[in-house]
Design a protein around this motif. Structure first.
Motif, mmCIF file in Angstrom:
data_model
loop_
_atom_site.group_PDB
_atom_site.id
_atom_site.type_symbol
_atom_site.label_atom_id
_atom_site.label_comp_id
_atom_site.label_asym_id
_atom_site.label_seq_id
_atom_site.Cartn_x
_atom_site.Cartn_y
_atom_site.Cartn_z
ATOM 1 N N HIS A 42 23.429 4.823 -8.379
ATOM 2 C CA HIS A 42 22.715 6.082 -8.602
ATOM 3 C C HIS A 42 23.447 6.900 -9.662
ATOM 4 N N ASP A 52 14.864 11.119 -2.746
ATOM 5 C CA ASP A 52 14.181 10.151 -3.595
ATOM 6 C C ASP A 52 14.001 8.829 -2.861
ATOM 7 N N ASP A 53 13.190 7.967 -3.439
ATOM 8 C CA ASP A 53 12.916 6.650 -2.870
ATOM 9 C C ASP A 53 14.037 5.710 -3.295
ATOM 10 N N HIS A 54 15.065 5.626 -2.478
ATOM 11 C CA HIS A 54 16.289 4.910 -2.830
ATOM 12 C C HIS A 54 16.892 4.358 -1.540
ATOM 13 N N ARG A 55 17.873 3.461 -1.654
ATOM 14 C CA ARG A 55 18.533 2.911 -0.470
ATOM 15 C C ARG A 55 19.752 3.764 -0.105
ATOM 16 N N TYR A 56 19.655 4.444 1.042
ATOM 17 C CA TYR A 56 20.748 5.254 1.564
ATOM 18 C C TYR A 56 21.011 4.861 3.016
ATOM 19 N N ARG A 102 15.465 7.775 3.624
ATOM 20 C CA ARG A 102 14.537 7.440 2.548
ATOM 21 C C ARG A 102 13.625 8.622 2.307
ATOM 22 N N ARG A 114 24.952 3.608 -0.724
ATOM 23 C CA ARG A 114 23.682 3.606 -1.441
ATOM 24 C C ARG A 114 23.697 2.559 -2.544
#
Length: 319
Positions: free
Chosen positions: A290, A121-125, A151, A287
Motif C-alpha cells: 500500500h 478501501d477495497d484492500h487486504r487488511y 475490508r 496488509r
C-alpha cells in the motif's frame, strides 16, 4: 521489562491442566504491555524479517485501555504499490516453544483499537490470525484457519479449510445470502482451500463479500445475535476459542466485548502434507502492499486452556 505477574488462579489453572494432560506444552500467558518491553509471562515477540521491517512497535501510555500501557503497531509503505507478492506487517508472535498442539483447544483474549483514519478501501487488511505451522519444504501458501479482517472499513471474520465440494453450487454472487442454511464460502479448489465468511459488523452489506458466492454445509455457523463492533467504536475486546479440525471436528467460539458473536463448527484448518503439529497465533496490522501508513493499538493479551481466565465476566460456553 513488563512486570505483569500471573495470578494465583491462573497458575492453579495451568497446574490442573498439566495434571490432566490437556495442554502439556501450553502455559497461561498474560501481557498487559505496561512496561517498555514484552513481559516474560506473555511469551510474545516481534519477528524480524523483510515484510516485518515495514512495521514499528511502540510500548506507549498515551492511548491505553486501562491506563497502564498499550502496544502501538504501525506499518509504512515498503513494497511499492504495484507489488503483487509482497506484504507489509507489524505482527507479534507467540514464541515457538509455547505453541499449542493443533488438535487441542485453547482460549485467546486481546483488545484492539483502530487509530484514525480507519482504512476504508477495497484492500487486504488483517488484525489477527491463527495458523498451522508449516514445515520446511511444504508445498503451498496456507491461509489462516481463522482471521479477523477489515475490508472497506468493515470488520469481519473468516474460517479457512481444505476444499470440500459444495452440495449447492448456486450461490447468488453477492453473498452472504445462503437461504438454504449453509455458510457463504469462497471456493479455491486449485489450492485445495476454501474460505468461509462467519461473522461481520452491522455495516456489512450484500455487496461487501463478492468472493463468498457459494454456500457450504461443511462449515456450520451458529449466530448468537451479536454483530462484531464497528472498527471506529473504540476499544474492542476479543475472546476466541480455537480448536482446528480439518476432518470436520473443528470448533471456534468468537466473543467481542463480552458478548457471544458466533460458534463455528465443522471443517476448520488444513491437513496437507508438510504441515506442523502446532497451531499459533499472531496479531498486528498486516496488509498487501500500500501507499499509506496504518496504525492499530493492542492491549490485554491473555491465553489459557480455561475459558474463565480469558472470558472474564461472561458465562463460558463450555467447561
Amino acid at each position: 521489562m513488563n512486570t505483569t505477574i500471573r495470578s494465583v488462579g491462573l497458575a492453579a489453572a495451568f497446574c490442573m491442566c498439566c495434571q490432566t494432560g490437556a495442554l502439556a506444552n501450553s502455559d497461561v500467558l498474560i501481557d498487559s504491555f505496561d512496561g517498555s518491553d514484552f513481559s516474560e509471562s506473555g511469551g510474545l515477540y516481534y519477528k524480524e524479517n523483510f515484510e516485518q521491517s515495514a512495521g514499528r512497535v511502540e510500548f506507549q501510555k498515551a492511548v491505553t485501555r486501562n491506563g497502564g500501557g498499550a502496544l502501538k503497531l504501525s506499518i509504512k509503505p515498503l513494497c511499492g504499490a504495484t507489488a503483487r507478492s509482497c506484504s507489509e506487517r507489524a505482527e507479534i508472535w507467540e514464541k515457538p516453544e509455547l505453541r499449542v498442539p493443533y488438535d487441542q483447544g485453547v482460549w485467546y483474549g486481546f483488545a484492539v483499537k483502530f487509530a484514525d483514519p480507519v482504512p476504508n478501501d477495497d484492500h487486504r487488511y488483517l488484525i489477527a490470525q491463527w495458523k498451522r505451522e508449516i514445515e520446511p519444504g511444504a508445498e503451498g501458501d496456507f491461509s489462516p484457519f481463522f482471521a479477523l479482517r477489515l475490508r472497506q472499513g468493515k470488520l469481519h471474520a473468516t474460517v479457512e479449510t481444505n476444499y470440500v465440494a459444495p452440495t449447492n453450487k448456486t450461490g447468488d454472487g453477492v453473498g452472504p445470502n445462503c437461504t438454504t442454511g449453509g455458510t457463504p464460502v469462497w471456493l479455491r479448489p486449485e489450492t485445495n482451500q476454501m474460505r468461509a465468511l462467519v461473522a461481520t459488523d452491522a455495516a456489512w452489506g450484500p455487496g461487501d463479500g463478492p468472493l463468498f458466492n457459494t454456500c457450504t454445509n461443511a462449515i456450520k455457523v451458529i449466530d448468537h445475535g451479536n454483530k462484531l463492533p464497528a472498527p471506529g467504536s473504540g476499544w474492542i475486546d476479543f475472546a476466541v476459542y480455537t480448536k482446528p479440525g480439518p476432518d470436520g471436528t473443528g470448533h471456534i467460539e468468537l466473543y467481542a466485548n463480552g458478548k457471544p458473536v458466533v460458534t463455528v463448527k465443522g471443517h476448520i484448518g488444513h491437513a496437507d502434507r508438510g504441515l506442523g503439529k502446532n497451531q499459533y497465533f499472531k496479531f498486528g496490522p498486516y496488509r498487501a502492499a500500500h501507499t499509506t501508513e496504518w496504525t492499530v493499538y493492542y492491549d490485554d493479551f491473555r491465553r489459557s486452556p480455561r475459558c474463565a481466565d480469558v472470558l472474564a465476566g461472561a458465562p463460558c460456553p463450555m467447561q
